[in-house]
Design an enzyme around this catalytic site. Structure first.
Site, PDB file in Angstrom:
ATOM      1  NE  ARG A   6      -1.145  -2.455  49.817  1.00  0.00           N
ATOM      2  CZ  ARG A   6      -1.690  -1.377  50.384  1.00  0.00           C
ATOM      3  NH1 ARG A   6      -1.671  -0.225  49.751  1.00  0.00           N
ATOM      4  NH2 ARG A   6      -2.221  -1.462  51.569  1.00  0.00           N
ATOM      5  CB  ILE A   7       5.150  -1.405  52.667  1.00  0.00           C
ATOM      6  CG1 ILE A   7       5.945  -0.565  51.654  1.00  0.00           C
ATOM      7  CG2 ILE A   7       6.006  -1.705  53.900  1.00  0.00           C
ATOM      8  CD1 ILE A   7       6.358   0.790  52.182  1.00  0.00           C
ATOM      9  CG  LEU A   8       3.934  -7.643  52.410  1.00  0.00           C
ATOM     10  CD1 LEU A   8       4.678  -8.923  52.071  1.00  0.00           C
ATOM     11  CD2 LEU A   8       2.419  -7.854  52.296  1.00  0.00           C
ATOM     12  CD  GLU A  61      14.940  -6.563  38.324  1.00  0.00           C
ATOM     13  OE1 GLU A  61      13.785  -7.012  38.478  1.00  0.00           O
ATOM     14  OE2 GLU A  61      15.188  -5.359  38.177  1.00  0.00           O
ATOM     15  CD  GLU A 115      15.082  -1.444  58.202  1.00  0.00           C
ATOM     16  OE1 GLU A 115      15.833  -0.555  57.758  1.00  0.00           O
ATOM     17  OE2 GLU A 115      15.385  -2.204  59.135  1.00  0.00           O
ATOM     18  CG  HIS A 129      15.642  -3.423  45.911  1.00  0.00           C
ATOM     19  ND1 HIS A 129      14.567  -2.562  45.960  1.00  0.00           N
ATOM     20  CD2 HIS A 129      16.751  -2.641  46.005  1.00  0.00           C
ATOM     21  CE1 HIS A 129      15.004  -1.315  46.082  1.00  0.00           C
ATOM     22  NE2 HIS A 129      16.332  -1.345  46.107  1.00  0.00           N
ATOM     23  N   GLY A 159       4.273  -8.236  35.608  1.00  0.00           N
ATOM     24  CA  GLY A 159       4.775  -9.526  36.069  1.00  0.00           C
ATOM     25  C   GLY A 159       5.904 -10.100  35.243  1.00  0.00           C
ATOM     26  NE  ARG A 210       0.159   0.325  55.076  1.00  0.00           N
ATOM     27  CZ  ARG A 210       0.673   0.275  53.851  1.00  0.00           C
ATOM     28  NH1 ARG A 210       0.820  -0.906  53.266  1.00  0.00           N
ATOM     29  NH2 ARG A 210       1.022   1.368  53.209  1.00  0.00           N
ATOM     30  CG  ASN A 238      11.652 -10.144  38.104  1.00  0.00           C
ATOM     31  OD1 ASN A 238      12.639 -10.768  37.736  1.00  0.00           O
ATOM     32  ND2 ASN A 238      11.688  -8.844  38.374  1.00  0.00           N
TER      33      ASN A 238
END
Length: 218
Positions: A94-96, A177, A146, A112, A15, A68, A17
């Site tokens: 995790r990809i939401l 960042e 996406e 990113h 964590g 998911r 960021n």
């Protein structure tokens, strides 16, 4: 005084960021407060850091949920129960699904480690070096279903040095960042953004307190 937006930060690891956002939110004039930190990994180091700051934490382990969406439904309930306004992903691995991203449309931010739309996905620093990039960086964007494809809010650029490897380049990008994520959250939380297609409009590009691109120092 305008009420500050309540923010949930989603993490999966240390964590760093998240810490940058917490530090920025200490300022009395910052338009957001970090009200909740959620991890899908019970042993994530960021949970202890958040607790030490007096921030509520929660763990929702994605394993054993069956699907998911079942995981995301529990995550959504936990966030809504705390009256959260905005979500910041900070190393959340995790990809939401569209089910979740559509429910929080234009209210989820992600950071990113590349200058999108280049180098979506993983191993961004190694790939930037392999392509011979002279400028690399990081991007804060709104989240869409996406991966790494949402409208860009703020970007930060860093130089690629001749002696760089992936580790040294990653460290330089991480420093930027930590500058751009608090800046992007402040912009969104103060309701100074509007989204038109893939463009994020702010109306403050010429002001002294906001730049949509941070460039390398000479």
């Amino acid at each position: 005084m305008t009420l500050r937006k309540r923010v949930a930060v989603l993490i999966s690891g240390r964590g760093s960021n998240m810490t940058a956002l917490i530090e920025a939110a200490r300022a009395n004039d910052y338009p957001a407060e970090i009200a909740l930190v959620v991890s899908n990994v019970p042993e994530a180091g960021g949970l202890e850091k958040a607790s030490a700051e007096g921030i509520e934490t929660a763990t929702i382990d994605h394993r054993g949920r069956g699907s998911r969406q079942a995981f995301e439904e529990e995550l959504d309930r936990a966030i809504r129960d705390r009256n959260i306004d905005l979500i910041c992903l900070a190393g959340f691995m995790r990809i939401l699904t569209p089910w979740f991203t559509d429910r929080w449309h234009d209210r989820i931010l992600n950071i990113h480690p590349a200058l999108l739309p280049s180098f979506k996905g993983l191993d961004t620093h190694t790939r930037a070096l392999a392509e011979g990039c002279r400028i690399h960086g990081a991007t804060v964007h709104f989240v869409r279903s996406e991966m790494d494809a949402g409208p860009i809010i703020v970007q930060g650029a860093v130089p690629v040095m001749d002696g760089d490897d992936a580790a040294t380049l990653a460290a330089r990008v991480l420093a930027v960042e930590h500058k751009i994520y608090p800046r992007a959250l402040a912009l969104v939380a103060s309701e100074r953004t509007s989204v038109e297609g893939m463009r994020v409009l702010t109306g403050v590009e010429g002001s002294n307190d906001f730049r949509s691109l941070i460039v390398p120092e000479n």
